[in-house]
Design an enzyme around this catalytic site. Structure first.
Site, short mmCIF file in Angstrom:
data_model
loop_
_atom_site.label_atom_id
_atom_site.label_comp_id
_atom_site.label_asym_id
_atom_site.label_seq_id
_atom_site.Cartn_x
_atom_site.Cartn_y
_atom_site.Cartn_z
CE LYS A 29 -14.74 127.83 36.57
NZ LYS A 29 -14.74 127.42 35.16
CB ILE A 78 -24.68 127.43 35.49
CG1 ILE A 78 -24.37 127.13 34.02
CG2 ILE A 78 -25.63 126.39 36.06
CD1 ILE A 78 -23.66 125.80 33.79
#
Ligand SMILES: NC(=O)c1ccc[n+]([C@@H]2O[C@H](COP(=O)([O-])OP(=O)(O)OC[C@H]3O[C@@H](n4cnc5c(N)ncnc54)[C@H](OP(=O)(O)O)[C@@H]3O)[C@@H](O)[C@H]2O)c1
Length: 427
Positions: free
Chosen positions: A205, A136
């Site tokens: 992340k 993504i």
């Protein structure tokens, strides 16, 4: 047409995926981008190991010097994983004027300032699209497409393993341990699942995304982290009755000069855009002051999805070769945040208790919430069994620390058998 010679550090899942993309899509990349990508050398740990793809054995090496000191290689892609020796290898590449593309979230989250400084000092780039949410393109979107916005909030399902586990627990009513075992057998969870199920992977992340979004470093030390191991099927069933589904979310919010960053299991309403993200898919929901709400969805891991992000970064790095900049966190490089962190955030809470089944218990507990200004939005009392009853509260928005103080008092109350779980709710 330019030939771009690339060195690979690692040839496991991600490295093999990136190699296959260059092999299979190379000619269309040449047509659209005007470059010929060529994998020049591949560093591995065990040069004798049989590889997933057919490959010219002369490309394989177990000596990092073959890449660091190869003057033809201008871009190095790292997917070895771990902090060391990956960090030293990347620093050596940067010092030898090679732009670096990496999938290594832990390394970027822990050592970004040092790596970015080395890249800047040597006039080369540092790219890490693949480090967050695999295929993504969230880093490019935050760093390039949304720069006209003040980003207010990011909420992401950024760990596929935990989303797979929660999906199975919710849809099949199976226990955490049972689903984890199956996920390990299917290769969806690592033999040592700690990084996924305890929220470390999501924390790395979130640190990267929040640093990008808020234009200043959000260190992993600033992130509250809670894993999914304490969530039971009972929590999920009662949550569903109240109109919620459960997700491990990475949440980053900014209000004026305060930032809150947290990774924890979270109930969200069934009609929330993130509620429909099933199995091992990832999604990132972003609120910008100009763009409003957007959501990015796709494969957060896997050889080809992550390879897609790697090859895209290699192409971008080549296009930026004269500017010598990777997307960075836009801060002053010393790693100091220019806002303060809020660890007393306000949210709703789902609180599940087992209590003695006798008159007055509910009122006593409500009184303890009231003592700390925690107001109750709804209560469910379920089927009694042998003198005990489950009791579920959902609060109105309340301060984290007030709720925790109320819970500490409730745990000491003689009619409370157990505080089964406390789960935050986001809308
Ligand atoms: N897997 C995913 O879907 C995914 C998604 C996003 C990000 N990432 C990140 O990508 C990185 C790699 O993941 P992966 O799943 O591809 O790992 P992997 O399958 O375990 O592959 C690691 C590769 O690095 C090599 N390697 C490891 N240590 C080395 C050393 N000290 N010296 C030389 N070579 C070494 C290994 O060599 P041998 O083959 O000889 O053992 C192997 O080829 C990690 O940082 C991970 O967090 C992975």
């Amino acid at each position: 047409m330019f030939e771009v010679k690339v060195g690979f550090l690692g040839f496991g899942n991600v490295g093999t995926g990136a190699y296959r993309i260059i092999r299979d899509n190379g000619s269309s990349i040449t047509k659209s981008e005007g470059i010929n990508l060529k994998v020049e050398k591949i560093l591995v740990r065990n040069s004798k190991k049989k590889r997933e793809v057919e490959i010219d054995q002369s490309l394989i090496t177990d000596n990092i010097d073959d890449i660091i000191n190869n003057p033809d290689i201008s871009i190095v892609a790292e997917f070895m994983g771990g902090v060391e020796p990956a960090k030293q290898y990347i620093l050596s590449c940067l010092k030898n004027k090679k732009t670096v593309v990496t999938a290594n979230k832990e390394l970027i989250a822990r050592h970004w300032p040092e790596l970015q400084k080395a890249a800047e000092e040597n006039g080369v780039g540092l790219y890490y699209e693949a480090s967050v949410a695999g295929g993504i393109p969230v880093i490019k979107v935050i760093g390039e497409s949304l720069q006209a916005n003040n980003i207010k909030e990011i909420m992401g399902i950024i760990n596929g393993t935990t989303n797979y586990i929660f999906t199975k627990m919710s849809e099949e009513g199976r226990d955490f341990g049972d689903v984890l075992k199956e996920a390990q057998e299917l290769g969806y969870a690592e033999p040592d699942p700690t990084s996924d199920i305890e929220g470390f992977d999501a924390m790395y992340k979130l640190s990267i995304m929040a640093s990008m979004a808020f234009h200043s470093r959000v260190s992993i030390d600033n992130i509250y982290r809670e894993g999914i191991t304490k969530i039971s099927v009972d929590d999920i069933v009662y949550g569903r009755e109240l109109g919620y589904t459960i997700k491990l979310l990475g949440i980053a919010k900014r209000t004026n000069d305060k930032v809150e960053v947290r990774v924890h299991p979270t109930f969200i309403p069934l009609d929330h855009p993130l509620a429909s993200i099933r199995d091992s898919f990832n999604a990132v929901f972003i609120k910008g002051d100009a763009v409003g709400n957007i959501m990015l969805y796709g494969r957060g891991a896997g050889d080809l999805p992550t390879g897609s992000a790697i090859v895209s970064d290699i192409i971008t790095a080549w296009k930026n070769r004269d500017r010598h900049t990777g997307i960075n966190f836009y801060n002053d490089g010393d790693g100091k945040p220019n806002y303060s962190f809020n660890n007393d955030w306000e949210t709703e809470f789902f609180i599940r208790l087992t209590v003695k089944d006798k008159p007055g218990v509910l009122a006593k507990i409500a009184g303890l919430f009231g003592k700390y200004d925690v107001s109750i939005a709804s209560v469910i009392q379920k089927d009694r069994l042998k003198g005990v009853a489950p009791l579920i509260f959902v609060t109105h928005p309340a301060k984290e620390q007030s709720v925790m103080k109320a819970i500490a008092d409730i745990e000491c109350e003689s009619d409370v058998i157990k505080v089964e779980n406390v789960i935050r709710v986001e809308r």
